[in-house]
Design an enzyme around this catalytic site. Structure first.
Site, PDB file in Angstrom:
ATOM      1  N   SER A 135       0.789  -1.237   0.000  1.00  0.00           N
ATOM      2  CA  SER A 135       0.000   0.000   0.000  1.00  0.00           C
ATOM      3  C   SER A 135       0.818   1.282   0.000  1.00  0.00           C
ATOM      4  O   SER A 135       0.238   2.372  -0.091  1.00  0.00           O
ATOM      5  CB  SER A 135      -0.965   0.012   1.193  1.00  0.00           C
ATOM      6  OG  SER A 135      -2.104  -0.785   0.919  1.00  0.00           O
ATOM      7  N   LYS A 138       0.089   3.658  -2.818  1.00  0.00           N
ATOM      8  CA  LYS A 138      -0.922   4.718  -2.804  1.00  0.00           C
ATOM      9  C   LYS A 138      -0.293   6.110  -2.811  1.00  0.00           C
ATOM     10  O   LYS A 138      -0.893   7.064  -3.321  1.00  0.00           O
ATOM     11  CB  LYS A 138      -1.835   4.554  -1.599  1.00  0.00           C
ATOM     12  CG  LYS A 138      -2.738   3.318  -1.647  1.00  0.00           C
ATOM     13  CD  LYS A 138      -3.645   3.260  -0.436  1.00  0.00           C
ATOM     14  CE  LYS A 138      -4.614   2.084  -0.530  1.00  0.00           C
ATOM     15  NZ  LYS A 138      -3.962   0.768  -0.349  1.00  0.00           N
ATOM     16  N   SER A 320      -5.793   3.974   4.244  1.00  0.00           N
ATOM     17  CA  SER A 320      -5.366   3.024   3.208  1.00  0.00           C
ATOM     18  C   SER A 320      -6.568   2.431   2.468  1.00  0.00           C
ATOM     19  O   SER A 320      -6.776   1.211   2.425  1.00  0.00           O
ATOM     20  CB  SER A 320      -4.507   1.907   3.810  1.00  0.00           C
ATOM     21  OG  SER A 320      -3.672   1.333   2.828  1.00  0.00           O
TER      22      SER A 320
END
Length: 493
Positions: A135, A138, A320
């Site tokens: 993640s 991102k 997230s």
């Protein structure tokens, strides 16, 4: 006459025991409430009217339960003024983090990189510098979106007239945080950023139609193209409700009313919310919603608009949000190539970063959320992006920094760093990255000398049974940076 009045006076003075003690009980209750609000944080948890507003009264917001903050004292002048751009000493970084990164729970592939916030390459690295980002991807997605769309960009969800007089068409504008219903009064103070919602949109449509009559609901989600399930994901992600199918018309991130399971067709689910809202507003909805293409130039009946991208980005980074990140990546694809798809979005992200002067030659990105295990990113890419967002020329990207979770306090780091040195709480801000066998942190740590450092720490070959221990090892390594006097402004030793 005086004798005759005495019994009457006595009757007036005789009170029920409840009336005697009630004022005292109320005073004691108020005192107890005050003590409870101070000692146990009742004021902000259970008594909303006593809660401090974090926007207008940030100094009144209570610390997390269990964290005792020292009394404030005026700062003491120092002979070593803080220089945020002061060079970082590689040997001091190595001394701070090397033992933690050597923890066997981290597995056979561990990478690390640290730099000052001034533009430039990493001053300290460990490992080969290339890892499966999970993640932390991102940050790349939202950085590219803020660059090409701008922090003030918003996303509009519309209802227009359809091909027949009775048809209304819900047109998806790719709002990453579109909700089914407005927030309740109890949620209003904590919901950030504000969400547009389809129920409010339905009320506006009903008003535009005069509040009565028959309608047929249609929906148009053609803004995005290609598959709704990324071919670069594991095949079980969508069927097992790990992530929703990605469309330009999703409410509540594609989740069902239970908040856990995902809809097989998020666009259809959003249209059903509109239909329910129109019924509640007094219109007679006939038939079931159907997917159509909105007529070109159709009359707009009503619309709702999202919060600015800067706020949307903060939310996606903080918690997230996989679906939100994928929707934003599709918008990057539209902005850079005219196509809103997984493939175009990934290409648009790397192309935008390259145009910003960030070296992405070693990077391979296949999605916007980091769920794909085919992604590979250089630690230098993340450091370069953080430096840009934190620097004087990074105003467009500033939400990347302001959205980073705070160690031990917010977002995906709220329940992290419990086993790490307490010095890191509040001084480490980082995006988490977690997949099976993968753990990563990328963000900013402020050292004991006041020097901020950009850092990336990751391990992507962790044995599944060692996951929590590996996570704690990375937390300790990031904490070591917060405890380090790693800049040239700090005295050695």
């Amino acid at each position: 006459m005086r004798e005759a009045k005495r019994p009457e006076r006595r009757r007036r003075d005789v009170r029920h025991p409840v009336t005697v003690w009630l004022p005292t009980v109320l005073v004691l209750a108020l005192l107890a409430t005050g003590v409870g609000a101070h000692r146990f944080e009742w004021g902000q948890r259970y008594l909303p009217w006593l809660a401090a507003d974090p926007v207008t009264e940030p100094e009144q917001v209570l610390p997390p339960a269990g964290l005792e903050l020292p009394a404030w004292s005026p700062p003491v002048a120092t002979a070593h003024p803080i220089d945020a751009s002061a060079p970082i000493v590689p040997a001091r970084v190595a001394a701070a983090v090397s033992d933690e990164l050597a923890d066997p729970d981290l597995g056979r592939h561990v990478v690390g990189a640290v730099s000052s916030l001034a533009p430039g390459p990493p001053v300290w690295t460990s490992g080969d510098g290339r890892y499966l980002p999970a993640s932390t991807t991102k940050l790349l997605t939202l950085g590219a979106a803020l660059e090409v769309l701008g922090p003030d960009h918003t996303f509009t969800t519309r209802v227009v007239r359809g091909a027949s007089p009775r048809e209304v068409v819900l047109v998806g504008g790719g709002d990453p945080l579109l909700a089914s219903e407005p927030v309740t009064l109890a949620e209003a103070g904590s919901a950030y950023p504000p969400r547009a919602d389809v129920t409010t949109l339905a009320l506006a449509v009903a008003d535009a139609l005069g509040g009565r009559g028959r309608v047929e609901v249609r929906f148009d989600d053609s803004l995005f193209s290609g598959p709704t399930d990324n071919p670069a994901w594991r095949r079980d992600y969508v069927p097992d409700d790990i992530v929703s199918p990605i469309t330009s018309l999703m409410v509540d991130g594609g989740r069902e009313a239970d908040g856990q399971s995902r809809s097989d067709d998020p666009s259809l689910a959003a249209a059903r919310v509109l239909a329910d809202g129109l019924r509640s507003a007094g219109l007679r909805v006939v038939g079931a919603p159907r997917r159509v293409a909105a007529p070109p130039g159709a009359e707009q009946l009503a619309a709702v608009e999202s919060a600015p991208l800067s706020q949307v980005a903060e939310r996606i980074i903080d918690v997230s949000d996989n679906e939100g990140a994928e929707v934003v990546a599709h918008h990057v694809g539209i902005a850079t190539s005219g196509t809103g798809s997984f493939e175009a979005g990934a290409a648009g992200v790397t192309g935008t970063l390259r145009a910003m002067g960030i070296d992405v030659a070693r990077d391979r990105v296949r999605d916007g959320s980091g769920l794909s295990r085919r992604n590979r990113v250089s630690t230098a890419t993340l450091l370069g992006l953080v430096q840009r967002a934190a620097g004087p020329d990074g105003e467009r990207l500033r939400s990347l920094v302001t959205g980073l979770p705070v160690a031990g306090f917010t977002g995906s780091l709220t329940y992290r760093f419990a086993e790490a040195p307490a010095v890191a709480r509040g001084l480490v801000r980082a995006k988490t990255g977690t997949l099976t066998g993968v753990h990563a942190l990328a963000g900013i740590a402020v050292g004991r000398d006041g020097a901020p450092m950009a850092f990336v720490l990751a391990a992507d070959r962790v044995a599944p049974e060692d996951g929590l221990d590996a996570q704690e090892a990375l937390d300790r390594a990031a904490s070591a940076l917060a405890a380090c006097r790693c800049s040239t402004t700090a005295p050695a030793g």
